[in-house]
Scaffold this active site. Structure first.
Site, PDB file in Angstrom:
ATOM      1  N   ILE A 126       0.837  -1.213   0.000  1.00 32.63           N
ATOM      2  CA  ILE A 126       0.000   0.000   0.000  1.00 32.63           C
ATOM      3  C   ILE A 126       0.870   1.261   0.000  1.00 32.63           C
ATOM      4  O   ILE A 126       1.910   1.298   0.655  1.00 32.63           O
ATOM      5  CB  ILE A 126      -0.837   0.021   1.316  1.00 32.63           C
ATOM      6  CG1 ILE A 126      -1.534  -1.314   1.546  1.00 32.63           C
ATOM      7  CG2 ILE A 126      -1.770   1.219   1.400  1.00 32.63           C
ATOM      8  CD1 ILE A 126      -2.887  -1.477   1.037  1.00 32.63           C
ATOM      9  N   TRP A 179      10.167  -1.893   8.574  1.00 38.74           N
ATOM     10  CA  TRP A 179       9.689  -1.095   7.452  1.00 38.74           C
ATOM     11  C   TRP A 179      10.045   0.382   7.541  1.00 38.74           C
ATOM     12  O   TRP A 179       9.719   1.160   6.652  1.00 38.74           O
ATOM     13  CB  TRP A 179       8.152  -1.199   7.368  1.00 38.74           C
ATOM     14  CG  TRP A 179       7.481  -1.129   8.720  1.00 38.74           C
ATOM     15  CD1 TRP A 179       7.065  -2.189   9.472  1.00 38.74           C
ATOM     16  CD2 TRP A 179       7.193   0.038   9.500  1.00 38.74           C
ATOM     17  NE1 TRP A 179       6.532  -1.756  10.672  1.00 38.74           N
ATOM     18  CE2 TRP A 179       6.598  -0.379  10.713  1.00 38.74           C
ATOM     19  CE3 TRP A 179       7.372   1.414   9.292  1.00 38.74           C
ATOM     20  CZ2 TRP A 179       6.185   0.501  11.707  1.00 38.74           C
ATOM     21  CZ3 TRP A 179       6.966   2.290  10.286  1.00 38.74           C
ATOM     22  CH2 TRP A 179       6.380   1.835  11.469  1.00 38.74           C
ATOM     23  N   LYS A 210      14.677 -11.477   4.910  1.00 37.80           N
ATOM     24  CA  LYS A 210      13.215 -11.374   4.969  1.00 37.80           C
ATOM     25  C   LYS A 210      12.833  -9.909   5.192  1.00 37.80           C
ATOM     26  O   LYS A 210      12.943  -9.382   6.292  1.00 37.80           O
ATOM     27  CB  LYS A 210      12.633 -12.233   6.098  1.00 37.80           C
ATOM     28  CG  LYS A 210      11.108 -12.330   5.949  1.00 37.80           C
ATOM     29  CD  LYS A 210      10.404 -12.319   7.263  1.00 37.80           C
ATOM     30  CE  LYS A 210       9.471 -11.262   7.666  1.00 37.80           C
ATOM     31  NZ  LYS A 210       8.725 -10.447   6.800  1.00 37.80           N
ATOM     32  N   SER A 234      10.615  -4.960  16.682  1.00 35.85           N
ATOM     33  CA  SER A 234      10.032  -4.643  17.984  1.00 35.85           C
ATOM     34  C   SER A 234      10.554  -5.576  19.080  1.00 35.85           C
ATOM     35  O   SER A 234      11.009  -6.686  18.801  1.00 35.85           O
ATOM     36  CB  SER A 234       8.514  -4.779  17.896  1.00 35.85           C
ATOM     37  OG  SER A 234       8.195  -6.127  17.620  1.00 35.85           O
ATOM     38  N   GLU A 247      18.395  -5.586  17.279  1.00 34.79           N
ATOM     39  CA  GLU A 247      18.281  -4.120  17.314  1.00 34.79           C
ATOM     40  C   GLU A 247      16.816  -3.839  17.562  1.00 34.79           C
ATOM     41  O   GLU A 247      15.982  -4.016  16.681  1.00 34.79           O
ATOM     42  CB  GLU A 247      18.704  -3.514  15.969  1.00 34.79           C
ATOM     43  CG  GLU A 247      20.138  -3.775  15.583  1.00 34.79           C
ATOM     44  CD  GLU A 247      21.144  -3.063  16.458  1.00 34.79           C
ATOM     45  OE1 GLU A 247      20.764  -2.155  17.229  1.00 34.79           O
ATOM     46  OE2 GLU A 247      22.322  -3.434  16.404  1.00 34.79           O
ATOM     47  N   CYS A 306      13.600   4.107  15.678  1.00 35.26           N
ATOM     48  CA  CYS A 306      13.920   3.481  16.962  1.00 35.26           C
ATOM     49  C   CYS A 306      14.678   4.453  17.844  1.00 35.26           C
ATOM     50  O   CYS A 306      14.593   4.408  19.058  1.00 35.26           O
ATOM     51  CB  CYS A 306      14.731   2.220  16.737  1.00 35.26           C
ATOM     52  SG  CYS A 306      16.089   2.474  15.597  1.00 35.26           S
ATOM     53  N   GLU A 357       7.600   2.855  23.925  1.00 36.34           N
ATOM     54  CA  GLU A 357       7.929   3.347  22.592  1.00 36.34           C
ATOM     55  C   GLU A 357       6.631   3.520  21.801  1.00 36.34           C
ATOM     56  O   GLU A 357       5.855   2.577  21.662  1.00 36.34           O
ATOM     57  CB  GLU A 357       8.831   2.341  21.877  1.00 36.34           C
ATOM     58  CG  GLU A 357       9.203   2.796  20.486  1.00 36.34           C
ATOM     59  CD  GLU A 357      10.135   1.821  19.792  1.00 36.34           C
ATOM     60  OE1 GLU A 357       9.795   0.628  19.728  1.00 36.34           O
ATOM     61  OE2 GLU A 357      11.189   2.256  19.316  1.00 36.34           O
TER      62      GLU A 357
HETATM   63  P1  NDP Z   1       8.212  -6.091  14.060  1.00 34.71           P
HETATM   64  O1  NDP Z   1       8.970  -6.630  15.194  1.00 34.71           O
HETATM   65  O2  NDP Z   1       6.754  -6.253  14.027  1.00 34.71           O
HETATM   66  O3  NDP Z   1       8.748  -6.712  12.691  1.00 34.71           O
HETATM   67  C1  NDP Z   1      10.109  -6.724  12.333  1.00 34.71           C
HETATM   68  C2  NDP Z   1      10.347  -7.838  11.343  1.00 34.71           C
HETATM   69  O4  NDP Z   1      10.124  -9.089  12.004  1.00 34.71           O
HETATM   70  C3  NDP Z   1       9.380  -7.824  10.150  1.00 34.71           C
HETATM   71  O5  NDP Z   1      10.064  -8.239   8.995  1.00 34.71           O
HETATM   72  C4  NDP Z   1       8.349  -8.833  10.578  1.00 34.71           C
HETATM   73  O6  NDP Z   1       7.624  -9.398   9.512  1.00 34.71           O
HETATM   74  C5  NDP Z   1       9.215  -9.871  11.243  1.00 34.71           C
HETATM   75  N1  NDP Z   1       8.500 -10.787  12.122  1.00 34.71           N
HETATM   76  C6  NDP Z   1       7.266 -10.651  12.676  1.00 34.71           C
HETATM   77  N2  NDP Z   1       6.959 -11.741  13.418  1.00 34.71           N
HETATM   78  C7  NDP Z   1       8.019 -12.591  13.347  1.00 34.71           C
HETATM   79  C8  NDP Z   1       8.323 -13.871  13.916  1.00 34.71           C
HETATM   80  N3  NDP Z   1       7.460 -14.514  14.694  1.00 34.71           N
HETATM   81  N4  NDP Z   1       9.513 -14.428  13.635  1.00 34.71           N
HETATM   82  C9  NDP Z   1      10.405 -13.798  12.857  1.00 34.71           C
HETATM   83  N5  NDP Z   1      10.177 -12.591  12.278  1.00 34.71           N
HETATM   84  C10 NDP Z   1       9.007 -11.992  12.524  1.00 34.71           C
HETATM   85  O7  NDP Z   1       8.650  -4.573  13.994  1.00 34.71           O
HETATM   86  P2  NDP Z   1       8.126  -3.471  13.031  1.00 34.71           P
HETATM   87  O8  NDP Z   1       8.264  -3.947  11.625  1.00 34.71           O
HETATM   88  O9  NDP Z   1       6.811  -3.004  13.496  1.00 34.71           O
HETATM   89  O10 NDP Z   1       9.232  -2.317  13.278  1.00 34.71           O
HETATM   90  C11 NDP Z   1       9.132  -1.420  14.285  1.00 34.71           C
HETATM   91  C12 NDP Z   1      10.013  -1.793  15.462  1.00 34.71           C
HETATM   92  O11 NDP Z   1      11.362  -1.963  15.041  1.00 34.71           O
HETATM   93  C13 NDP Z   1      10.075  -0.698  16.498  1.00 34.71           C
HETATM   94  O12 NDP Z   1       9.854  -1.237  17.784  1.00 34.71           O
HETATM   95  C14 NDP Z   1      11.488  -0.147  16.409  1.00 34.71           C
HETATM   96  O13 NDP Z   1      12.011   0.382  17.566  1.00 34.71           O
HETATM   97  C15 NDP Z   1      12.261  -1.299  15.916  1.00 34.71           C
HETATM   98  N6  NDP Z   1      13.402  -0.815  15.164  1.00 34.71           N
HETATM   99  C16 NDP Z   1      14.631  -0.856  15.761  1.00 34.71           C
HETATM  100  C17 NDP Z   1      15.740  -0.347  15.121  1.00 34.71           C
HETATM  101  C18 NDP Z   1      17.091  -0.404  15.757  1.00 34.71           C
HETATM  102  O14 NDP Z   1      18.079  -0.225  15.068  1.00 34.71           O
HETATM  103  N7  NDP Z   1      17.216  -0.652  17.050  1.00 34.71           N
HETATM  104  C19 NDP Z   1      15.639   0.240  13.787  1.00 34.71           C
HETATM  105  C20 NDP Z   1      14.319   0.221  13.240  1.00 34.71           C
HETATM  106  C21 NDP Z   1      13.248  -0.305  13.933  1.00 34.71           C
HETATM  107  P3  NDP Z   1       6.231  -8.746   9.037  1.00 34.71           P
HETATM  108  O15 NDP Z   1       6.570  -7.488   8.346  1.00 34.71           O
HETATM  109  O16 NDP Z   1       5.671  -9.738   8.142  1.00 34.71           O
HETATM  110  O17 NDP Z   1       5.415  -8.551  10.281  1.00 34.71           O
END
Ligand code: NDP
Length: 482
Positions: free
Chosen positions: A23, A151, A175, A229, A250, A284, A383
């Protein structure tokens, strides 16, 4: 290529035949359907990476460095298209997406250099206090690695993992987030165009619960590097604990920005806004807790309110836009949920707090500031990952440091002061992985990225980012045998 996965150097159909809708968050229009992978596709991708590892792990650092430089040049050549693809999918202003692509190029070039230096570091003599023995060390690739990214900064977070993994001699399965897969898939095309051997990079889109968990559970994966997350980070950690495998995490943050009584208020206003409204606050490292010395709080808040209300929201491609929409409906709902919670708690709004007006479609939220937020409020402690700033005042340097460190997280922090010695003194006492003094959030490939406490495990970028994909081996023997 969007209806296929990148496995073993080729674009192949997903075994499920299913697709995921992608989207544009500014228009809510479906802009692509990508192939949705399944555990069977993860199996194929890991097999391809395992086969490729046999050869790739034996290449010299100099050979790998040449591939990395070639990838950097291809990204450079297609930078404008990549930035546009990223903006249209993530919603960030095109000017910000261009910075992302430049950061990715810098990262690929940096790790090309470290790959080239690896050859001279092999079989290095390690002086021993014990007489009669000789020992030397080698740095060897960890194996097939699984890389999982979110993302908010597609292509950059990916470069931070893929470039050092390849430099080390690992092969990989990436992934991408199911929300922003478009620009990530371009990496497959770039790998093909520079002649990277088949199977070295594999890209499998799909949901986290399906594809992500299959990757973390796969027996042939040596290590997982995850950005996302805390909730999912814990699940990934549990999966790897069962297999006793390497892991880099991270995770989230709730970073403080400290504004001291001697700060230049105009500069402070710019840096505070950049720290929370860049990428619509979906960072983050967002400095989402603002700590202001009480003596300057009234003047600073007045400036902040005016500057925040003057920010131009809009579509990524509109001239002069400073903040785009939230990247997904789910994130829009999460952030609005926190704002409503803040209002229910009786917090004082300085500005914002609503869905942005003037947009018929799109996940736009007004940049929002709450003041005098109690330290036990969910908005102060959790957060939010959106354009919501929480403010408190302090009366002494010691109190500012205590408030700043009173958090489960420790990813980053900012300090604004015209007194260099004071800023340095405070920086040394803050519990965070990266501290910016009088600046926006500058992240260079040479500096580390990662956090204290619940912000994660390990470091990306710099030599630490490369070390994460290397095993250390020592060879020790009696001198008499030599
Ligand atoms: P998520 O934790 O929801 O997703 C991160 C990735 O993990 C996605 O590719 C997701 O896939 C995948 N995922 C989801 N469930 C599983 C599972 N059970 N096993 C393995 N992989 C899985 O985070 P967001 O995408 O919502 O990103 C936001 C979060 O990322 C925030 O909390 C932020 O702080 C953190 N972040 C940290 C950074 C850092 O450098 N410390 C930098 C950027 C973000 P899918 O998309 O299909 O759900």
């Amino acid at each position: 290529m969007y209806d296929t996965l990148f496995i073993n150097g080729d674009w192949v159909a997903a075994s499920s035949g299913k697709t995921l809708a992608v989207i544009n968050p500014a228009t809510e229009a479906v802009i692509a359907e990508v192939a949705a992978g399944s555990p069977a596709d993860i199996d194929s991708a890991v097999s391809a990476a395992k086969a490729a590892f046999t050869h790739w792990s034996k290449t010299s650092g100099a050979q790998r460095g040449a591939y990395l430089r070639a990838i950097a040049r291809r990204i450079e050549a297609g930078a404008e298209e990549l930035a546009a693809l990223s903006s249209g999918n993530n919603g960030k202003p095109l000017s910000e997406a261009r910075i992302d692509i430049d950061d990715a190029i810098a990262t690929w070039d940096y790790y090309a250099g470290l790959a080239e230096q690896l050859d001279a570091r092999q079989n290095a003599e390690v002086p021993l206090a014990m007489p009669g023995y000789r020992s030397s060390s080698r740095l060897e690739p960890a194996g097939v690695v699984g890389l999982i990214v979110p993302w908010n900064f597609p292509f950059v977070t990916t470069a931070w993992k893929v470039a050092p993994a390849l430099a080390a001699g690992c092969t990989l399965v990436l992934k991408p987030s199911e929300i922003t897969p478009l620009v990530e898939l371009q990496l497959g095309a770039i790998a093909q165009s520079v002649g990277l051997p088949a199977g070295v990079i594999n890209i499998v889109c799909g949901s986290g619960s399906d594809v992500g968990s299959a990757l973390t559970a796969h027996p042939d994966i040596a290590k997982i590097s995850f950005t996302g997350s805390n909730r999912v980070g814990e699940i990934v950690m549990q999966s790897l604990a069962k297999q006793v495998k390497g892991l880099s995490l991270e995770l989230g943050g709730k970073s403080p920005m400290l504004v001291m009584d001697d700060a230049d208020l105009d500069q402070a206003t710019d840096w505070i806004l950049g720290g929370i409204f860049y990428n619509a606050g979906q960072m983050c490292s967002a400095t989402s807790r603002l700590l202001v010395h009480e003596s300057i709080a009234p003047q600073l808040l007045q400036r902040l309110k005016a500057a925040t209300e003057a920010l131009k929201l809009g579509d990524a491609f509109e001239e002069g836009v400073q903040m785009g929409p939230l990247t997904s409906k789910a994130q829009f709902d999460t952030v609005m949920g926190y704002i409503e919670r803040g209002q229910a708690e009786g917090l004082t709004l300085l500005t914002g707090g609503r869905r942005a007006e003037g947009f018929e479609r799109g996940y736009f939220i007004e940049p929002t500031i709450f003041v005098d937020v109690p330290t036990d409020s969910a908005l102060w402690r959790e957060e939010i990952f959106g354009p919501v700033l929480c403010v408190r005042t302090f009366s002494s340097e010691a109190q500012a440091i205590t408030l700043a460190n009173d958090s489960d997280f420790g990813l980053a922090a900012g300090i604004i002061s015209q007194d260099n010695a004071k800023a340095q003194r405070i920086a040394e006492q803050l519990q965070a992985g990266h501290i910016w003094i009088n600046s926006l959030q500058l992240v260079c490939p040479e500096t580390s990225w990662g956090g204290f406490k619940r912000s994660g495990i390990g470091r990306e970028l710099g030599p630490w980012g490369l070390a994460a994909y290397l095993e250390v081996k020592h060879i020790t023997q009696p001198l008499a045998e030599l």
